[in-house]
Design an enzyme around this catalytic site. Structure first.
Site, PDB file in Angstrom:
ATOM      1  N   SER A   1       0.851  -1.189   0.000  1.00 48.57           N
ATOM      2  CA  SER A   1       0.000   0.000   0.000  1.00 48.57           C
ATOM      3  C   SER A   1       0.883   1.233   0.000  1.00 48.57           C
ATOM      4  CB  SER A   1      -0.878   0.000   1.256  1.00 48.57           C
ATOM      5  OG  SER A   1      -1.536   1.240   1.440  1.00 48.57           O
TER       6      SER A   1
ATOM      7  N   TYR B   1      -2.508  -0.398  10.408  1.00 51.52           N
ATOM      8  CA  TYR B   1      -2.454  -0.737   8.981  1.00 51.52           C
ATOM      9  C   TYR B   1      -1.145  -0.251   8.355  1.00 51.52           C
ATOM     10  CZ  TYR B   1      -3.779  -0.868   4.036  1.00 51.52           C
ATOM     11  OH  TYR B   1      -3.807  -1.100   2.675  1.00 51.52           O
TER      12      TYR B   1
END
Length: 254
Positions: A138, A151
């Site tokens: 990501s 995250y």
């Protein structure tokens, strides 16, 4: 038909980027083993992909990871491409409100689950002497994001795993790369929008999209296109890399 008769294993295949990748690899002639937490979700999402092997597995449990690899090899005899895609975003909260359970769960699935996938797939690919792996990281693995520290930590870690494993297997005919998307128009972004501004999700989306130089979220199919390239022979000299696919976000000066 760039992947005709190639065996492609995809985790997190019942939705979002995983589903888009499954459809694109299928269109290119691949034989598919598709993994998600619930078989019913897979049947609903990809039941129309002819010949796909559907496998229910919890990637946070190594016994399930070992089983999905074994079932793929049992069905097709090999694994040519591994799209290591399963992941969660966890709770969107400032650090003082983060729970031990949330941090543990996000890291267990996004880092340890992905690493165990690599462990067991690499064993098989070494037997074959070839293979291509694409990890779903990501832009959160390259930047910070308020409220998403669990995250963000997990995706930073996954990029580190990506680099290290690529070096470990570079001499064996196996390539390992990662994609680093920014916001993608999937259910995960609906969750992030809701976490960011409960009851004002449309406004949250406007803010998130306004921060992207191209002015929008990515489509899952656009991320899948990059995955297909990295898994293909056209990327034969690319390994240990991680590619931003973020609508120009990486070019923004801070």
């Amino acid at each position: 038909m760039e992947f005709k008769d190639k065996v492609v294993l995809i985790t997190g295949a019942a939705g979002g980027i995983g589903l888009a990748a499954a459809r694109k690899f299928a269109a290119e002639g691949a034989k598919l083993a598709l993994v998600d937490l619930k078989r019913e979700s897979l049947e609903t999402a990809v039941g129309d992909i002819e010949g796909a092997v559907l496998i229910a597995a919890d990637v946070s449990k190594e016994v399930d990871v070992e089983a999905y690899v074994a079932k793929t090899v049992e069905a097709f005899g090999r694994i040519d491409v591994f799209v290591n895609n399963a992941g969660i975003n966890g709770d969107f909260k400032p650090i003082e409100e983060q729970s031990f359970e949330n941090y543990s769960n996000v890291l267990l699935i996004n880092v340890i689950g992905a690493a165990m996938g690599l462990k067991h797939v690499v064993k098989q690919m070494k037997v074959q002497g070839s293979g291509a792996i694409v990890n779903t990281a990501s832009n959160g693995g390259l930047l910070g994001a308020p409220g998403m520290s669990a995250y963000v930590a997990s995706k930073h870690a996954l990029i580190g795993v990506n680099k290290s494993v690529a070096l470990e297997v570079a001499s064996t005919g196996i390539r390992v790369n990662a994609v680093c998307p920014s916001g993608v128009d999937t259910q995960m972004m609906r969750s992030i929008e809701s976490n960011a501004r409960k009851g004002e999700e449309a406004e949250a989306r406007k803010q998130f999209e306004a921060a992207v130089p191209l002015g929008r979220y990515a489509e899952a199919e656009e991320i899948a296109d990059l995955m297909l390239f990295l898994a293909s022979d056209r990327a034969s000299f690319i390994t240990g890399a991680y590619y931003r696919i973020d609508g120009g976000g990486g070019a923004v000066s801070v």
